[in-house]
Design a protein around this motif. Structure first.
Motif, PDB file in Angstrom:
ATOM      1  N   ILE A 130      37.183  17.730   8.585  1.00 54.14           N
ATOM      2  CA  ILE A 130      38.204  19.083   7.345  1.00 54.14           C
ATOM      3  C   ILE A 130      37.625  18.840   6.264  1.00 54.14           C
ATOM      4  O   ILE A 130      37.233  17.993   5.311  1.00 54.14           O
ATOM      5  N   GLU A 131      38.812  20.228   5.385  1.00 54.00           N
ATOM      6  CA  GLU A 131      38.597  19.889   3.832  1.00 54.00           C
ATOM      7  C   GLU A 131      40.277  19.146   3.198  1.00 54.00           C
ATOM      8  O   GLU A 131      41.088  19.464   4.413  1.00 54.00           O
ATOM      9  N   HIS A 180      43.068  21.202   4.785  1.00 49.50           N
ATOM     10  CA  HIS A 180      42.842  21.246   6.012  1.00 49.50           C
ATOM     11  C   HIS A 180      43.994  19.408   6.038  1.00 49.50           C
ATOM     12  O   HIS A 180      45.279  19.619   7.167  1.00 49.50           O
ATOM     13  N   TYR A 181      43.617  19.180   5.449  1.00 51.21           N
ATOM     14  CA  TYR A 181      44.166  17.464   5.480  1.00 51.21           C
ATOM     15  C   TYR A 181      45.725  17.843   5.153  1.00 51.21           C
ATOM     16  O   TYR A 181      46.723  16.946   5.432  1.00 51.21           O
ATOM     17  N   THR A 192      43.592  28.497   6.423  1.00 52.30           N
ATOM     18  CA  THR A 192      43.672  27.284   6.641  1.00 52.30           C
ATOM     19  C   THR A 192      44.189  26.699   7.890  1.00 52.30           C
ATOM     20  O   THR A 192      43.814  26.214   9.108  1.00 52.30           O
ATOM     21  N   ASP A 211      42.800  28.123  11.001  1.00 57.70           N
ATOM     22  CA  ASP A 211      40.879  27.049  10.723  1.00 57.70           C
ATOM     23  C   ASP A 211      41.048  25.897  11.730  1.00 57.70           C
ATOM     24  O   ASP A 211      40.830  25.699  13.011  1.00 57.70           O
ATOM     25  N   LEU A 212      42.628  25.658  10.987  1.00 54.17           N
ATOM     26  CA  LEU A 212      42.802  24.146  12.423  1.00 54.17           C
ATOM     27  C   LEU A 212      44.060  24.692  13.727  1.00 54.17           C
ATOM     28  O   LEU A 212      43.579  24.249  14.458  1.00 54.17           O
ATOM     29  N   ARG A 259      40.146  25.028  15.777  1.00 59.48           N
ATOM     30  CA  ARG A 259      39.632  23.332  15.785  1.00 59.48           C
ATOM     31  C   ARG A 259      40.927  23.123  16.998  1.00 59.48           C
ATOM     32  O   ARG A 259      40.603  22.204  17.647  1.00 59.48           O
ATOM     33  N   LEU A 273      43.877  22.377  16.596  1.00 57.83           N
ATOM     34  CA  LEU A 273      44.686  20.934  15.887  1.00 57.83           C
ATOM     35  C   LEU A 273      46.407  21.067  15.599  1.00 57.83           C
ATOM     36  O   LEU A 273      46.952  21.074  15.640  1.00 57.83           O
ATOM     37  N   GLY A 309      45.346  17.379  16.883  1.00 64.79           N
ATOM     38  CA  GLY A 309      46.132  18.010  15.425  1.00 64.79           C
ATOM     39  C   GLY A 309      46.804  16.065  15.024  1.00 64.79           C
ATOM     40  O   GLY A 309      45.917  15.353  14.493  1.00 64.79           O
ATOM     41  N   HIS A 368      44.872  14.075  12.314  1.00 64.44           N
ATOM     42  CA  HIS A 368      45.963  13.742  11.302  1.00 64.44           C
ATOM     43  C   HIS A 368      45.798  12.229  11.367  1.00 64.44           C
ATOM     44  O   HIS A 368      45.928  11.881   9.872  1.00 64.44           O
ATOM     45  N   ALA A 406      42.357  10.872  10.069  1.00 60.92           N
ATOM     46  CA  ALA A 406      42.565  11.137   8.757  1.00 60.92           C
ATOM     47  C   ALA A 406      43.587  10.171   7.411  1.00 60.92           C
ATOM     48  O   ALA A 406      42.957  10.600   6.601  1.00 60.92           O
TER      49      ALA A 406
END
Length: 131
Positions: free
Chosen positions: A22-23, A26-27, A58, A61-62, A65, A67, A88, A92, A95
Motif C-alpha cells: 500500500i501507499e 491508501h493508509y 484509492t 484499489d482498496l 484488495r 480491504l 482492511g 490498518h 500499517a
C-alpha cells in the motif's frame, strides 16, 4: 524546511509500507475509516485532502484488495459509504504499527522533551485557523 521534512518522512513511510503493498494515500483512507467508521467518499476527500478522481482510484484499489467496500449510504440514497472489511481492519492495525515505528525513528534525533515540544508545535500549526 517543512518541505524537506515532508519529503524525508514521506520517503521513509513509503518504503516502510512497501511490504504491505500500500501507499500513503491508501493508509490515509484506512486511517480515516479506522478512526471514524463508515464514511462517504466526499467525507474521505475532506479528511484526506484528496481530489475526487484520486479518491475514486484509492477506494477502487482498496476494494480490489478486499480491504474496503462501498455500500449504499443509509443517509443518502445517491451516495455510497466506504467501510473497512475485516482484512482492511487488520491491515490498518499493521500499517498503524509501521507508522508509529517510522515516526519514532524520524524523531529519534530529538530528546524526549524536544519530541514533545515538536509534536505540540506541529499540532498547533496544523490546527491553526487560517482565516
Amino acid at each position: 524546511m517543512l518541505r524537506f521534512a515532508h519529503r524525508r518522512a514521506s520517503r521513509e513511510f513509503t518504503e516502510a509500507l512497501r511490504p504491505l503493498a500500500i501507499e500513503g494515500r491508501h493508509y490515509g483512507v484506512l486511517l480515516s475509516l479506522g478512526l471514524h467508521g463508515s464514511l462517504s467518499q466526499r467525507e474521505l476527500i475532506d479528511r484526506t485532502g484528496s481530489d475526487k478522481s484520486g479518491m475514486v482510484r484509492t477506494v477502487d484499489d482498496l476494494e480490489a484488495r478486499g480491504l474496503a467496500v462501498r455500500r449504499p449510504s443509509p443517509a443518502d440514497r445517491r451516495a455510497y459509504a466506504v467501510e473497512l472489511t475485516e482484512t482492511g481492519r487488520a491491515l490498518h492495525a499493521e500499517a498503524g504499527r509501521i507508522a508509529d515505528s517510522v515516526a519514532a525513528r524520524l524523531l529519534d534525533c530529538l530528546s524526549e522533551d524536544e519530541q514533545s515540544t515538536f509534536c505540540a508545535l506541529l499540532e498547533r500549526f496544523v490546527t491553526a485557523d487560517t482565516t
